[in-house]
Design a protein around this motif. Structure first.
Motif, PDB file in Angstrom:
ATOM      1  N   GLY A 110       0.762  -1.237   0.000  1.00  0.00           N
ATOM      2  CA  GLY A 110       0.000   0.000   0.000  1.00  0.00           C
ATOM      3  C   GLY A 110       0.792   1.286   0.000  1.00  0.00           C
ATOM      4  O   GLY A 110       0.320   2.295  -0.502  1.00  0.00           O
ATOM      5  N   TRP A 111       2.027   1.284   0.533  1.00  0.00           N
ATOM      6  CA  TRP A 111       2.770   2.533   0.687  1.00  0.00           C
ATOM      7  C   TRP A 111       3.778   2.873  -0.409  1.00  0.00           C
ATOM      8  O   TRP A 111       4.055   4.054  -0.614  1.00  0.00           O
ATOM      9  N   PRO A 112       4.391   1.908  -1.125  1.00  0.00           N
ATOM     10  CA  PRO A 112       5.449   2.311  -2.060  1.00  0.00           C
ATOM     11  C   PRO A 112       5.012   3.340  -3.100  1.00  0.00           C
ATOM     12  O   PRO A 112       5.774   4.252  -3.436  1.00  0.00           O
ATOM     13  N   GLY A 113       3.777   3.215  -3.610  1.00  0.00           N
ATOM     14  CA  GLY A 113       3.294   4.172  -4.596  1.00  0.00           C
ATOM     15  C   GLY A 113       3.223   5.589  -4.069  1.00  0.00           C
ATOM     16  O   GLY A 113       3.285   6.558  -4.838  1.00  0.00           O
ATOM     17  N   MET A 114       3.084   5.720  -2.740  1.00  0.00           N
ATOM     18  CA  MET A 114       3.085   7.061  -2.144  1.00  0.00           C
ATOM     19  C   MET A 114       4.414   7.758  -2.409  1.00  0.00           C
ATOM     20  O   MET A 114       4.460   8.969  -2.641  1.00  0.00           O
ATOM     21  N   GLY A 115       5.502   6.990  -2.368  1.00  0.00           N
ATOM     22  CA  GLY A 115       6.807   7.564  -2.630  1.00  0.00           C
ATOM     23  C   GLY A 115       6.931   8.060  -4.060  1.00  0.00           C
ATOM     24  O   GLY A 115       7.528   9.108  -4.311  1.00  0.00           O
ATOM     25  N   THR A 116       6.357   7.314  -4.994  1.00  0.00           N
ATOM     26  CA  THR A 116       6.372   7.750  -6.390  1.00  0.00           C
ATOM     27  C   THR A 116       5.576   9.033  -6.546  1.00  0.00           C
ATOM     28  O   THR A 116       6.019   9.980  -7.208  1.00  0.00           O
ATOM     29  N   PHE A 117       4.379   9.066  -5.931  1.00  0.00           N
ATOM     30  CA  PHE A 117       3.575  10.289  -6.010  1.00  0.00           C
ATOM     31  C   PHE A 117       4.344  11.475  -5.446  1.00  0.00           C
ATOM     32  O   PHE A 117       4.368  12.558  -6.040  1.00  0.00           O
ATOM     33  N   ASP A 118       4.958  11.301  -4.293  1.00  0.00           N
ATOM     34  CA  ASP A 118       5.690  12.402  -3.660  1.00  0.00           C
ATOM     35  C   ASP A 118       6.771  12.957  -4.584  1.00  0.00           C
ATOM     36  O   ASP A 118       6.897  14.176  -4.768  1.00  0.00           O
ATOM     37  N   GLN A 119       7.580  12.065  -5.168  1.00  0.00           N
ATOM     38  CA  GLN A 119       8.661  12.510  -6.050  1.00  0.00           C
ATOM     39  C   GLN A 119       8.117  13.336  -7.212  1.00  0.00           C
ATOM     40  O   GLN A 119       8.638  14.416  -7.526  1.00  0.00           O
ATOM     41  N   LEU A 120       7.071  12.832  -7.828  1.00  0.00           N
ATOM     42  CA  LEU A 120       6.501  13.527  -8.982  1.00  0.00           C
ATOM     43  C   LEU A 120       5.893  14.864  -8.578  1.00  0.00           C
ATOM     44  O   LEU A 120       6.045  15.870  -9.277  1.00  0.00           O
ATOM     45  N   ASN A 121       5.222  14.889  -7.436  1.00  0.00           N
ATOM     46  CA  ASN A 121       4.541  16.110  -7.030  1.00  0.00           C
ATOM     47  C   ASN A 121       5.514  17.231  -6.695  1.00  0.00           C
ATOM     48  O   ASN A 121       5.381  18.362  -7.174  1.00  0.00           O
ATOM     49  N   PHE A 122       6.536  16.924  -5.870  1.00  0.00           N
ATOM     50  CA  PHE A 122       7.431  18.036  -5.555  1.00  0.00           C
ATOM     51  C   PHE A 122       8.414  18.349  -6.668  1.00  0.00           C
ATOM     52  O   PHE A 122       8.953  19.454  -6.737  1.00  0.00           O
ATOM     53  N   ARG A 123       8.650  17.420  -7.589  1.00  0.00           N
ATOM     54  CA  ARG A 123       9.465  17.756  -8.756  1.00  0.00           C
ATOM     55  C   ARG A 123       8.677  18.652  -9.725  1.00  0.00           C
ATOM     56  O   ARG A 123       9.243  19.540 -10.357  1.00  0.00           O
ATOM     57  N   ILE A 124       7.387  18.411  -9.857  1.00  0.00           N
ATOM     58  CA  ILE A 124       6.562  19.190 -10.793  1.00  0.00           C
ATOM     59  C   ILE A 124       6.094  20.502 -10.172  1.00  0.00           C
ATOM     60  O   ILE A 124       6.212  21.573 -10.776  1.00  0.00           O
ATOM     61  N   ASN A 125       5.582  20.423  -8.954  1.00  0.00           N
ATOM     62  CA  ASN A 125       4.913  21.568  -8.333  1.00  0.00           C
ATOM     63  C   ASN A 125       5.697  22.238  -7.215  1.00  0.00           C
ATOM     64  O   ASN A 125       5.286  23.290  -6.723  1.00  0.00           O
ATOM     65  N   GLY A 126       6.780  21.651  -6.791  1.00  0.00           N
ATOM     66  CA  GLY A 126       7.609  22.260  -5.769  1.00  0.00           C
ATOM     67  C   GLY A 126       7.238  21.867  -4.356  1.00  0.00           C
ATOM     68  O   GLY A 126       6.152  21.347  -4.085  1.00  0.00           O
ATOM     69  N   TYR A 127       8.161  22.122  -3.463  1.00  0.00           N
ATOM     70  CA  TYR A 127       8.024  21.729  -2.059  1.00  0.00           C
ATOM     71  C   TYR A 127       6.797  22.354  -1.400  1.00  0.00           C
ATOM     72  O   TYR A 127       6.023  21.663  -0.734  1.00  0.00           O
ATOM     73  N   GLN A 128       6.610  23.664  -1.568  1.00  0.00           N
ATOM     74  CA  GLN A 128       5.529  24.336  -0.846  1.00  0.00           C
ATOM     75  C   GLN A 128       4.164  23.827  -1.250  1.00  0.00           C
ATOM     76  O   GLN A 128       3.289  23.593  -0.402  1.00  0.00           O
ATOM     77  N   PHE A 129       3.960  23.617  -2.545  1.00  0.00           N
ATOM     78  CA  PHE A 129       2.680  23.063  -2.980  1.00  0.00           C
ATOM     79  C   PHE A 129       2.480  21.673  -2.396  1.00  0.00           C
ATOM     80  O   PHE A 129       1.383  21.314  -1.970  1.00  0.00           O
ATOM     81  N   HIS A 130       3.560  20.901  -2.370  1.00  0.00           N
ATOM     82  CA  HIS A 130       3.460  19.527  -1.860  1.00  0.00           C
ATOM     83  C   HIS A 130       3.021  19.513  -0.399  1.00  0.00           C
ATOM     84  O   HIS A 130       2.088  18.790  -0.027  1.00  0.00           O
ATOM     85  N   VAL A 131       3.692  20.295   0.440  1.00  0.00           N
ATOM     86  CA  VAL A 131       3.337  20.271   1.866  1.00  0.00           C
ATOM     87  C   VAL A 131       1.956  20.880   2.099  1.00  0.00           C
ATOM     88  O   VAL A 131       1.230  20.465   3.000  1.00  0.00           O
ATOM     89  N   ASP A 132       1.583  21.857   1.282  1.00  0.00           N
ATOM     90  CA  ASP A 132       0.243  22.437   1.406  1.00  0.00           C
ATOM     91  C   ASP A 132      -0.830  21.438   0.987  1.00  0.00           C
ATOM     92  O   ASP A 132      -1.909  21.370   1.592  1.00  0.00           O
TER      93      ASP A 132
END
Length: 431
Positions: A204-226
């Protein structure tokens, strides 16, 4: 190829999150008993220690640390080890019952959640003694919503794209710096008969890591944490772009991921059947000897030049104190010791898959993976923990896990999946 064991940092995430949800006010799971009892530390010369490192290598490593502490102090340590998944399933009942004086847990949201419930002890006075050895980001990750500290960081590990150097040298592969280069490399690997990206999602959790990488690479750290904090919309074009990008990469992922555990995916990398594997550096637990020497990794490639590779996912593991420890003085003495370079070096000597958290740690004994891990974390402008450590556990356990699984099963259904995730986010974060 090395043994395949359950990892100490990440086992049983869904069970863990459900336990945290129970602590948020839902019904607790029946039949769960506290992991330990403060009566173990009732003697003034004994400190009880709740240990979640149940696999042999990390268990041996923390045991060596505690034995060294016994030699340096006048105290004895009663180690209470629980199987890692069981420990995490029982954490809510454990903390409300008779927890051990010192106990294992995680930095960030997970720590703040229980600290906010008044279920763990204030360690601000310990931090006044050991704080000089930690970077400000680590102190922040150990601080509750009330501004007090509740955790002593012990080890940390980054996420990255792992590969076997010998195979890449044989094939002439080069580390990709951008998404387009990653796609080109994956295409070449596929034509060479390799599975480009090892992938597993049964837990259940490994895909979360993929999502995280893509999200902060595309949208940046601040958008990710928000987004993790419920301040951004899961149906926004920015999140849609994350899934569209993942959809582009999904054909290069190992098929039937929902039926595969992460250790099996690691095995395919070790056997030379897969070319790359996105995971935390704890994957190195699965390699030893020449196989470990052959392992290398790189940070996930740049997607949006505005953000480059400025963010690294690097979860922090550490130790808390019970809210009413039987031996408070002894517990704090042990926690002070765990914050020393010597204690962390002793642990990593036996389990060299993570890095020390203290800034003045002796890194001379680090293997190549640890040296690179330390440098990657040091160079990062921003550090994240992990999706299920950075967001509300109710959202992570259901909306995120189920949404990501649904996407992996049917990547053409992005719009309806994101609507479902957005609806649940609104209920959880504004309810």
């Amino acid at each position: 190829m090395a043994r395949f064991e359950t990892p100490h940092p990440l086992m049983g995430r869904r069970a863990l999150l459900k336990a945290i949800v129970a602590g948020a006010g839902l019904a607790a799971v029946p039949g769960l008993a506290a992991c330990g009892g403060s009566d173990k530390g009732s003697a003034t010369d004994t400190v009880s220690f709740g240990n979640n490192l149940s696999d042999q290598v990390p268990k041996d490593a923390i045991t060596a640390v505690l034995q060294a502490f016994e030699k340096e102090s006048s105290l004895k340590v009663a180690i209470n080890t629980k199987q890692h998944e069981q420990y995490q399933e029982q954490i809510n009942n454990y903390l409300q019952g008779r927890p051990d004086d010192v106990l294992a847990w995680f930095a960030g949201y997970r720590m703040r959640f229980f600290a906010g419930k008044g279920l763990t002890g204030d360690l601000s006075d310990v931090w006044s003694k050991v704080g000089g050895g930690y970077a400000s980001a680590l102190k922040e990750a150990s601080t509750g919503s009330d501004g007090k500290q509740y955790l002593i960081p012990f080890t940390q590990y980054p996420w990255g794209v792992f590969y076997r150097k010998s195979i890449w040298q044989q094939r002439g592969y080069e580390v990709p710096k951008t998404l387009d280069q990653l796609v080109a490399l994956a295409t070449k690997m596929k034509s060479d008969g390799l599975v480009p990206i090892a992938f597993a999602q049964k837990q259940g959790w490994p895909g979360m890591g993929t999502f995280d990488q893509l999200n902060f690479r595309i949208n940046g750290y601040q958008f990710h944490v928000d987004l993790m904090a419920g301040k951004e919309d899961w149906q926004s074009p920015k999140v849609k772009e994350v899934f569209d990008t993942w959809k582009r990469l999904l054909p290069f992922h190992q098929e039937n991921a929902l039926g595969r555990e992460w250790q099996e995916a690691a095995q395919s990398l070790g056997q030379g059947k897969s070319g790359m594997y996105l995971l935390g550096s704890f994957v190195a637990q699965q390699f030893k000897g020449p196989d470990l020497d052959d392992l290398d990794f790189f940070p996930f490639p740049e997607i949006n030049p505005a953000h480059g590779q400025d963010t690294v996912e690097a979860p922090i593991d550490g130790y808390m104190m019970a809210r009413k420890p039987a031996n408070e003085a002894g517990a704090k003495k042990l926690l002070e010791y765990l914050a020393t370079p010597a204690a962390q070096a002793a642990y990593l000597k036996t389990d060299p898959t993570s890095i020390a958290t203290v800034s003045n740690a002796d890194t001379s004994g680090y293997n190549a993976i640890q040296k690179k891990a330390a440098q990657v974390i040091k160079d990062a402008k921003h550090i994240t923990q992990f999706l299920d450590r950075d967001t509300d556990p109710r959202f992570a356990s259901d909306a995120a896990t189920n949404g990501l699984n649904a996407f992996i099963q049917n990547p053409n259904d992005i719009d309806s999946i994101l609507k479902g995730m957005a609806d649940q986010a609104k209920t959880i974060f504004t309810g």
